[in-house]
Design an enzyme around this catalytic site. Structure first.
Site, PDB file in Angstrom:
ATOM      1  N   TYR A 137       0.873  -1.174   0.000  1.00  0.00           N
ATOM      2  CA  TYR A 137       0.000   0.000   0.000  1.00  0.00           C
ATOM      3  C   TYR A 137       0.916   1.232   0.000  1.00  0.00           C
ATOM      4  CZ  TYR A 137      -4.265   2.500   1.448  1.00  0.00           C
ATOM      5  OH  TYR A 137      -5.335   3.346   1.509  1.00  0.00           O
ATOM      6  N   ARG A 190      -6.234   9.776 -11.173  1.00  0.00           N
ATOM      7  CA  ARG A 190      -5.570  10.484 -10.066  1.00  0.00           C
ATOM      8  C   ARG A 190      -5.057   9.441  -9.092  1.00  0.00           C
ATOM      9  NH1 ARG A 190      -5.719   9.847  -5.260  1.00  0.00           N
ATOM     10  NH2 ARG A 190      -7.637  10.668  -4.418  1.00  0.00           N
ATOM     11  N   LYS A 208      -5.679  -2.150  -2.531  1.00  0.00           N
ATOM     12  CA  LYS A 208      -6.820  -1.894  -1.628  1.00  0.00           C
ATOM     13  C   LYS A 208      -7.514  -3.210  -1.284  1.00  0.00           C
ATOM     14  CE  LYS A 208      -7.038   2.777  -1.547  1.00  0.00           C
ATOM     15  NZ  LYS A 208      -7.262   3.692  -0.439  1.00  0.00           N
ATOM     16  N   GLU A 280     -12.233   4.487  -6.680  1.00  0.00           N
ATOM     17  CA  GLU A 280     -10.918   4.819  -6.126  1.00  0.00           C
ATOM     18  C   GLU A 280     -10.088   5.593  -7.141  1.00  0.00           C
ATOM     19  OE1 GLU A 280     -10.152   3.591  -2.826  1.00  0.00           O
ATOM     20  OE2 GLU A 280      -8.642   5.154  -3.085  1.00  0.00           O
ATOM     21  N   ASP A 281      -9.560   6.697  -6.711  1.00  0.00           N
ATOM     22  CA  ASP A 281      -8.576   7.448  -7.487  1.00  0.00           C
ATOM     23  C   ASP A 281      -9.056   7.834  -8.891  1.00  0.00           C
ATOM     24  OD1 ASP A 281      -7.200   7.137  -5.159  1.00  0.00           O
ATOM     25  OD2 ASP A 281      -5.390   6.298  -6.036  1.00  0.00           O
ATOM     26  N   ASP A 303     -14.111   6.121  -1.960  1.00  0.00           N
ATOM     27  CA  ASP A 303     -13.183   6.013  -0.837  1.00  0.00           C
ATOM     28  C   ASP A 303     -12.415   7.314  -0.604  1.00  0.00           C
ATOM     29  OD1 ASP A 303     -11.715   4.625   1.147  1.00  0.00           O
ATOM     30  OD2 ASP A 303     -10.079   4.343  -0.268  1.00  0.00           O
ATOM     31  N   ASP A 304     -12.038   7.979  -1.681  1.00  0.00           N
ATOM     32  CA  ASP A 304     -11.236   9.202  -1.530  1.00  0.00           C
ATOM     33  C   ASP A 304     -12.050  10.323  -0.889  1.00  0.00           C
ATOM     34  OD1 ASP A 304      -8.764   8.268  -2.851  1.00  0.00           O
ATOM     35  OD2 ASP A 304     -10.178   7.953  -4.484  1.00  0.00           O
ATOM     36  N   ASN A 445      -0.598  11.657  -0.188  1.00  0.00           N
ATOM     37  CA  ASN A 445       0.176  10.440  -0.465  1.00  0.00           C
ATOM     38  C   ASN A 445       0.826  10.533  -1.831  1.00  0.00           C
ATOM     39  OD1 ASN A 445      -0.681   9.067   1.909  1.00  0.00           O
ATOM     40  ND2 ASN A 445      -2.651   8.678   0.935  1.00  0.00           N
ATOM     41  N   ASN A 489      -5.104   7.451   7.258  1.00  0.00           N
ATOM     42  CA  ASN A 489      -5.326   6.876   5.932  1.00  0.00           C
ATOM     43  C   ASN A 489      -6.641   6.108   5.930  1.00  0.00           C
ATOM     44  OD1 ASN A 489      -5.096   4.887   3.647  1.00  0.00           O
ATOM     45  ND2 ASN A 489      -3.202   6.044   3.379  1.00  0.00           N
TER      46      ASN A 489
HETATM   47  N1  NDP Z   1      -4.731  10.034   3.581  1.00  0.00           N
HETATM   48  C1  NDP Z   1      -5.689   9.522   2.843  1.00  0.00           C
HETATM   49  O1  NDP Z   1      -6.368   8.572   3.237  1.00  0.00           O
HETATM   50  C2  NDP Z   1      -5.965  10.101   1.513  1.00  0.00           C
HETATM   51  C3  NDP Z   1      -5.098  10.986   0.945  1.00  0.00           C
HETATM   52  N2  NDP Z   1      -5.371  11.500  -0.277  1.00  0.00           N
HETATM   53  C4  NDP Z   1      -4.345  12.339  -0.872  1.00  0.00           C
HETATM   54  O2  NDP Z   1      -4.789  13.669  -0.969  1.00  0.00           O
HETATM   55  C5  NDP Z   1      -4.206  14.262  -2.099  1.00  0.00           C
HETATM   56  C6  NDP Z   1      -5.292  14.953  -2.911  1.00  0.00           C
HETATM   57  O3  NDP Z   1      -6.237  14.007  -3.320  1.00  0.00           O
HETATM   58  P1  NDP Z   1      -7.670  14.490  -3.839  1.00  0.00           P
HETATM   59  O4  NDP Z   1      -8.303  15.389  -2.880  1.00  0.00           O
HETATM   60  O5  NDP Z   1      -8.394  13.280  -4.222  1.00  0.00           O
HETATM   61  O6  NDP Z   1      -7.241  15.276  -5.153  1.00  0.00           O
HETATM   62  P2  NDP Z   1      -8.059  16.340  -5.969  1.00  0.00           P
HETATM   63  O7  NDP Z   1      -7.421  16.431  -7.283  1.00  0.00           O
HETATM   64  O8  NDP Z   1      -9.505  16.045  -5.896  1.00  0.00           O
HETATM   65  O9  NDP Z   1      -7.822  17.697  -5.168  1.00  0.00           O
HETATM   66  C7  NDP Z   1      -6.608  18.350  -5.074  1.00  0.00           C
HETATM   67  C8  NDP Z   1      -6.867  19.705  -4.492  1.00  0.00           C
HETATM   68  O10 NDP Z   1      -5.625  20.327  -4.249  1.00  0.00           O
HETATM   69  C9  NDP Z   1      -5.709  21.654  -4.734  1.00  0.00           C
HETATM   70  N3  NDP Z   1      -4.400  22.200  -5.035  1.00  0.00           N
HETATM   71  C10 NDP Z   1      -3.568  21.911  -6.050  1.00  0.00           C
HETATM   72  N4  NDP Z   1      -2.465  22.658  -5.977  1.00  0.00           N
HETATM   73  C11 NDP Z   1      -2.619  23.455  -4.899  1.00  0.00           C
HETATM   74  C12 NDP Z   1      -1.823  24.468  -4.303  1.00  0.00           C
HETATM   75  N5  NDP Z   1      -0.646  24.801  -4.799  1.00  0.00           N
HETATM   76  N6  NDP Z   1      -2.304  25.069  -3.190  1.00  0.00           N
HETATM   77  C13 NDP Z   1      -3.487  24.733  -2.674  1.00  0.00           C
HETATM   78  N7  NDP Z   1      -4.280  23.783  -3.184  1.00  0.00           N
HETATM   79  C14 NDP Z   1      -3.843  23.161  -4.293  1.00  0.00           C
HETATM   80  C15 NDP Z   1      -6.575  21.550  -5.968  1.00  0.00           C
HETATM   81  O11 NDP Z   1      -7.042  22.837  -6.310  1.00  0.00           O
HETATM   82  P3  NDP Z   1      -8.093  23.094  -7.496  1.00  0.00           P
HETATM   83  O12 NDP Z   1      -9.400  22.625  -6.953  1.00  0.00           O
HETATM   84  O13 NDP Z   1      -8.033  24.549  -7.685  1.00  0.00           O
HETATM   85  O14 NDP Z   1      -7.610  22.305  -8.650  1.00  0.00           O
HETATM   86  C16 NDP Z   1      -7.655  20.610  -5.438  1.00  0.00           C
HETATM   87  O15 NDP Z   1      -8.609  21.319  -4.720  1.00  0.00           O
HETATM   88  C17 NDP Z   1      -3.458  13.163  -2.833  1.00  0.00           C
HETATM   89  O16 NDP Z   1      -2.101  13.225  -2.506  1.00  0.00           O
HETATM   90  C18 NDP Z   1      -4.041  11.917  -2.290  1.00  0.00           C
HETATM   91  O17 NDP Z   1      -3.128  10.838  -2.288  1.00  0.00           O
HETATM   92  C19 NDP Z   1      -6.516  11.226  -0.956  1.00  0.00           C
HETATM   93  C20 NDP Z   1      -7.406  10.344  -0.440  1.00  0.00           C
HETATM   94  C21 NDP Z   1      -7.161   9.664   0.815  1.00  0.00           C
HETATM   95  C1  PYR Z   2      -5.167   6.678   0.395  1.00  0.00           C
HETATM   96  C2  PYR Z   2      -5.840   7.029  -0.827  1.00  0.00           C
HETATM   97  O1  PYR Z   2      -6.925   6.548  -1.105  1.00  0.00           O
HETATM   98  C3  PYR Z   2      -5.240   7.992  -1.710  1.00  0.00           C
HETATM   99  O2  PYR Z   2      -4.213   8.575  -1.383  1.00  0.00           O
HETATM  100  O3  PYR Z   2      -5.801   8.191  -2.786  1.00  0.00           O
HETATM  101 MG    MG Z   3      -7.402   6.798  -3.144  1.00  0.00          MG
END
Ligand code: NDP
Ligand code: PYR
Ligand code: MG
Length: 599
Positions: A137, A190, A208, A280-281, A303-304, A445, A489
């Site tokens: 993972y 993504r 997963k 997912e993603d 999940d995200d 991540n 996570n």
């Molecule tokens: N810990 C966990 O369990 C999880 C972690 N994650 C992690 O979270 C991260 C984001 O995932 P996710 O939310 O799905 O991705 P998205 O693409 O949905 O969202 C990313 C967000 O980050 C914003 N962004 C990009 N660049 C900047 C910047 N320079 N300053 C501020 N904001 C910025 C984007 O802005 P804009 O809207 O303007 O494009 C968008 O709102 C990934 O690394 C993912 O691995 C995700 C799911 C689970």
């Molecule tokens: C953990 C997870 O689902 C992600 O980073 O997208």
């Molecule tokens: Mg994910």
């Protein structure tokens, strides 16, 4: 019995709220049900003989086949003469695993084991979660996806291409298992914070679902990873000779939507309306749309958005016992306003409302920053789309995170924007300046995308911050005290939610189930955990966490009319356990079984 969830390493939660007796060995119901399963498995596979047994990872026991079994099954001489116990095999696996020189090599070693001997794989994974989860993972799975062209050994799961439109049901019928109960699907747009990896993203559904089994005890035969290949916009992959998918730009618009729609209906037709589909993603623009479109028509969740929301909310609930604040008394600042952070913000808002706040009061406590700066109603760069609009404030425009933190003085900062190092020294120090116990969650991540390291967060706040991260960080000692960063996570959530949903035959997965899972997870955090800096139980307890969540959701689902599996079991814990997978080997000896054609 070496059940995935009943390993000898089980501990009883000292927290009085943990009402499950976790040292309980496998129940008689589970035993009889597992005996039944073993016998059925054997009958299903009874035509497999000789070398094909060794080539079948579900049947293969390697050197653990007894001499009698070897003779009976026509494999005598095809394996070395020594006969080993599963425990001895485990030692060999661990020795091999530790000898590898890189994490990517360890990943390849483990998936090769999964391809060779499934039960041994799940035994070692479930008994060594702390060492092996970071390999199968995040973070290593991210590296594996980036290099999937060379990592790829044997296909696992289904690859469905946009060219297969009109035939998706037929492709599902090619999958050898008929009783699939859980699908994790991605289109690879993504992958973690690594961007569009197209078909290389298959590592994520596979990883997963390995956790579905290792952490949630869901039988691997019930799990199906699926990659929807609609192309990739990653130009590097277009010219990658090792790439294993369509080397064209992504198909979008109605063609893409119809493809996903056909997929959803084909799954329902093939596996029924209670087959869980975990998205997912997917890219942001599709993730929210599909969740809205399908959440009330299919057994599905994202999940995200929802799983991440629950794990982060649980971390916040547990943190409040350290900061001694009520939820509504916090100011939350989110770096990133995407799937993860919008999901968390929505769930925290729901939780505040459950505690009596109005929606407006709840939302006033939540501030968000996206790639264009602070989410405010008037921005030079124009309008705000989708769910973000709910959190936009009447406030001056700002786009420097350090200045935003100084201005808003949040009590909690949560990063999920995949912008590595976004929590600069100044950001972290400001958090420490305005809060005795600042909450700092760096959820992006893999590790290479984390907003800050645990070490930075602890050092720059003199060990005062409450820290969690999406990918694991090692413990850190400061002022003579060792602190253990929590792993915020969704792996703490989706295996338990899936187990509860599947066993109860839930048809739709409402947000309240995720709030419930978050509350349950937070309850499982003991005072001892908090004293060590943890806002989640240690990873070594994660199987018990999943079981607790599943049982709690089962109670909830039956009470609230969400369950369709009838009659309602009196003892939900026994009921859930009776579905759980055991990694113990099947016994292929005449004492316990006779070949059907001789019977
Ligand atoms: N810990 C966990 O369990 C999880 C972690 N994650 C992690 O979270 C991260 C984001 O995932 P996710 O939310 O799905 O991705 P998205 O693409 O949905 O969202 C990313 C967000 O980050 C914003 N962004 C990009 N660049 C900047 C910047 N320079 N300053 C501020 N904001 C910025 C984007 O802005 P804009 O809207 O303007 O494009 C968008 O709102 C990934 O690394 C993912 O691995 C995700 C799911 C689970
Ligand atoms: C953990 C997870 O689902 C992600 O980073 O997208
Ligand atoms: Mg994910």
């Amino acid at each position: 019995m070496a059940s995935v969830v009943s390993t000898a390493s089980r501990k009883v939660f000292s927290n009085a709220t943990s009402r499950l007796s976790l040292l309980t060995s496998v129940s008689s119901r589970e035993k009889s049900s597992n005996e039944g399963k073993r016998r059925r498995d054997l009958i299903n596979h009874s035509r497999v003989r000789g070398i094909d047994i060794l080539r079948n990872p579900k049947l293969n026991k390697g050197t653990a086949f007894t001499v009698k079994e070897r003779q009976l099954m026509g494999i005598h001489g095809l394996i070395p003469p020594v006969v080993r116990t599963m425990e001895e095999q485990t030692v060999r696996v661990l020795t091999n695993f530790r000898k590898r020189s890189s994490d990517l090599d360890r990943f390849i070693y483990l998936i090769s084991l999964q391809d060779r001997n499934e039960r041994l794989f799940y035994k070692v994974l479930s008994e060594n979660v702390e060492d092996m989860m970071p390999i199968v993972y995040t973070p290593t799975v991210g590296q594996a996806c980036e290099h999937y062209g060379i990592v790829f050994r044997r296909p696992r799961g289904l690859f469905i291409s946009i060219n297969d439109r009109g035939h998706i049901y037929d492709i599902l019928c090619n999958w050898p298992e008929r009783n699939v109960k859980a699908i994790v699907v991605t289109d690879g747009e993504r992958i973690l914070g690594l961007g569009d990896l197209g078909v290389y993203g298959m590592g994520i559904p596979v990883g997963k679902l390995s956790l579905y089994t290792a952490l949630g005890g869901i039988h691997p035969a019930k799990c199906l990873p699926i990659l929807l290949d609609v192309g990739t916009n990653n130009k590097k992959l277009h010219s990658d000779p090792l790439y294993i998918g369509r080397q064209e730009n992504r198909v979008t618009g109605p063609e893409y939507d119809d493809f996903v729609d056909e997929f959803m209906h084909a799954v329902q037709r093939r596996y029924g309306s209670t087959c869980l589909i975990q998205f997912e993603d997917f890219g942001n623009h599709n993730a929210f749309r599909f969740l809205e479109k399908y959440r009330n028509k299919f057994c599905t969740f994202n999940d995200d958005i929802q799983g991440t929301a629950a794990v982060a909310a649980a971390g916040v609930f547990a943190s409040l016992r350290i900061t001694k604040k009520k939820l509504i008394d916090n100011v939350f600042l989110f770096q990133g306003a995407g799937e993860a952070n919008i999901g968390i913000a929505q769930l925290l808002s729901l939780a505040m409302q459950e505690e009596g706040a109005t929606e407006a009061e709840a939302i006033s406590k939540i501030w968000m920053v996206d790639s264009r700066g602070l989410l405010t109603k008037e921005r030079p760069s124009g309008g705000i789309s989708g769910h973000k609009a709910d959190f936009a404030k009447d406030f001056k425009h700002m786009n420097n995170l350090e200045e935003i933190v100084e201005e808003l003085k949040p009590s909690a900062i949560i990063g999920a924007a995949a912008v590595a190092g976004a929590f600069t020294e100044k950001v972290i120090k400001s958090m420490g300046k305005y809060n005795e116990r600042p909450i700092i969650f760096a959820l992006s991540n893999p590790t290479s995308k984390a907003e800050c390291s645990a070490e930075d967060a602890y050092t720059l706040t003199e060990g005062r911050c409450v820290f969690a991260s999406g990918s694991p960080f090692p413990s850190f000692t400061i002022n003579g005290k060792t602190l253990y960063p929590g792993q915020g996570n969704n792996a703490y959530i989706f295996p338990g939610v899936a187990l509860g949903v599947i066993t109860c035959g839930v048809r739709h997965v409402p947000d309240l189930l995720f709030l419930r899972a978050a509350q349950r997870l937070a309850e499982l955090v003991t005072d001892e955990h908090l004293a060590e800096g943890r806002v989640y139980p240690p990873l070594s307890d994660i199987q018990e966490v999943s079981l607790n969540i599943a049982v709690d959701l089962a109670e909830y689902c039956y009470t609230n009319g969400l369950a369709s599996a009838y009659p309602e079991p009196d003892d939900k814990e026994e009921y859930v356990k009776s579905f759980m997978y055991t990694s113990e080997y099947e016994i292929f000896e005449p004492e316990t079984w006779e070949w059907p054609d001789k019977a």
